[in-house]
Design an enzyme around this catalytic site. Sequence first.
Site, short mmCIF file in Angstrom:
data_model
loop_
_atom_site.label_atom_id
_atom_site.label_comp_id
_atom_site.label_asym_id
_atom_site.label_seq_id
_atom_site.Cartn_x
_atom_site.Cartn_y
_atom_site.Cartn_z
CG ASP A 101 -11.01 -10.14 -8.96
OD1 ASP A 101 -9.82 -9.95 -9.03
OD2 ASP A 101 -11.82 -10.05 -9.60
CG ASP A 205 -6.60 -6.89 -10.14
OD1 ASP A 205 -7.43 -7.07 -11.12
OD2 ASP A 205 -5.97 -6.24 -10.07
CD GLU A 259 -6.05 -8.66 -14.98
OE1 GLU A 259 -6.45 -8.18 -15.97
OE2 GLU A 259 -5.60 -8.27 -13.82
CG HIS A 329 -14.21 -6.80 -15.26
ND1 HIS A 329 -13.58 -8.07 -15.24
CD2 HIS A 329 -13.50 -5.91 -14.47
CE1 HIS A 329 -12.32 -7.96 -14.56
NE2 HIS A 329 -12.53 -6.88 -14.01
CG ASP A 330 -10.91 -5.51 -17.06
OD1 ASP A 330 -11.69 -4.84 -16.60
OD2 ASP A 330 -9.84 -6.32 -16.63
#
Length: 564
Positions: A101, A205, A259, A329-330
């Site tokens: 990430d 991200d 993302e 994870h979101d």
Amino acid sequence: METKRTRWYKDAVFYQIYPRSFCDSNGDGIGDIQGIISKLDYLQDLGINAVWLSPIYASPNDDNGYDISDYRQIMPEFGTLDDFKEMVAEMKKRDIKLVMDLVVNHTSDEHFWFQESKKSLDNPYRDYYIWKKGKGKKGKKAPNNWTSRFTGSAWEYDETTDEFYLHLYSKKQPDLNWENPKVRQEVIDICEYWFNLGVDGFRCDVISCISKNQDFPDGKFNFVLRGDEHFTLGPRIHEFLNELFEKSWGLHDSMIVAEAIGCGHKDAPDLIGESRRELDTMITFELMEVDMLMNFLPVKFNLKKFKKVQRAWQELPADCWPTLYYENHDQPRSVSRYGNGGIYKKQLAQMLAVSYMMLRGTPYVYQGQEIGMSNIKLKDEEYQDIASIKVFEMVKKYFRPIMPIARKVLAKRARDNARTPMQWTSGPNAGFTTGTPWMKINPNFADRNVADQQKNPNSELNFYKKLIAFRKGNEVIRDGSFVEYFPNSKKIYCFERALEHKKYLVICNFKEESINVNVDLLGFKGAKLVMSNYAKQDEILGDAIRLGVYEAVIYEMDNTVEEQ
Ligand code: GLC
Ligand code: CA
């Protein structure tokens, strides 16, 4: 010399690890790098060949590692740089690529740069962040009406210099000022540092938000989120991404996945088209928005809309490569979102797997998805995620009477749903830790865990394994054309993948009822069944087919055989 970019990710099946919840090796209740190393054989056995690892850098954990205080250090709770090196070496041994990430829209407020930046107007790091004078007579009103994605104003007042700084997320996540070439050079250096340690790419991200409209105008009115149109795909986004590509990403045999929050398939050609030299692929929220209102409120799932989004991504120009995912994870767990598990929860999890893994693009499996992990019921005080906590705080402060509704919404939508510890065994703490887990474990681990599913040949886990093996090296799935049938059906998802002499027909029943499907006009008569989540075998397709609850089938037609 420039390394040849092989675009290896087109043959990859990714597994996303959220380290805090994956596996704890030392009993402190927190997952860690040694825990990951201990599960690499498991991942290899599952058949995945790439990992996206959520942040493991030094962080005060305001947003569980998405607030980084040192980009070159490992969070002590997770281990050391030596542990990291060991993990990379062990992954290489197993031919598993590692994508890290990269969180560079913002840093932690505890990062050295920000600590310096806030000291004075002429500090050398002042321009690393976005500082503005306040409005109003006393200058105590926020510079504009932009909101943070974690509720409230996106601006925080800082007394020392009597100015506000911008934070699109929590106030402990100040946004970096990408207009400053020094900031961009720092990011390039960070990427190079990790490339040199052996990583194969980055998941960037909220990278779609790095370029802000420098006039900082008010955003158009919206109850929840304001300002988006002034920083999503902002004025210099393509220039910034291209610079990173030319000076770092493109020099390695890497994969860069964005993302791309706030973006959709229409933005894809400009961001991921190969000739653009910006990004390789992107994760968007278009599919996630199908059953969501205003980015958060749950609405009824509509298969027709869902399929339309998938179709748009399948029909992108040939030089754009899609990302395939249902969970991360979101997001809440897919089995809780796209169906009613009940006694068919196994079939549901397996059907969902077929419905996205047979498409064109790189699939991601989020930890626990392969065993059908589901949402969790939490009491108010058991929520851990900053986003959930902020929602509760806001509702308590301004709209207390709607607390029961807020609870219902969070039960469905909270990111906590995805973050419960991985369920390895039916033993104490699901085999995740020998200590006290940092977050509540889903009580269903007793009958939903890796160890039990490994033993059962028909489990979700073993089905995922079969499907991943089927996909691996299969050129029809990688390069084949996509044709959708029955696009208006609200019950089934049916499509064809074809390349040269070979083609597949995929049919997934999204309903909790059996259904007859007439397939006589699809050109698959005589095709043989190659995969099913029911106990069917060796079946040959006729004019019609009856599918059980949440059944998924794949039929194969190989015309070379006929021609011989
Ligand atoms: C991304 C991450 C999310 C995080 C946010 C801010 O959306 O996936 O977990 O809270 O960025 O960094
Ligand atoms: Ca630990």
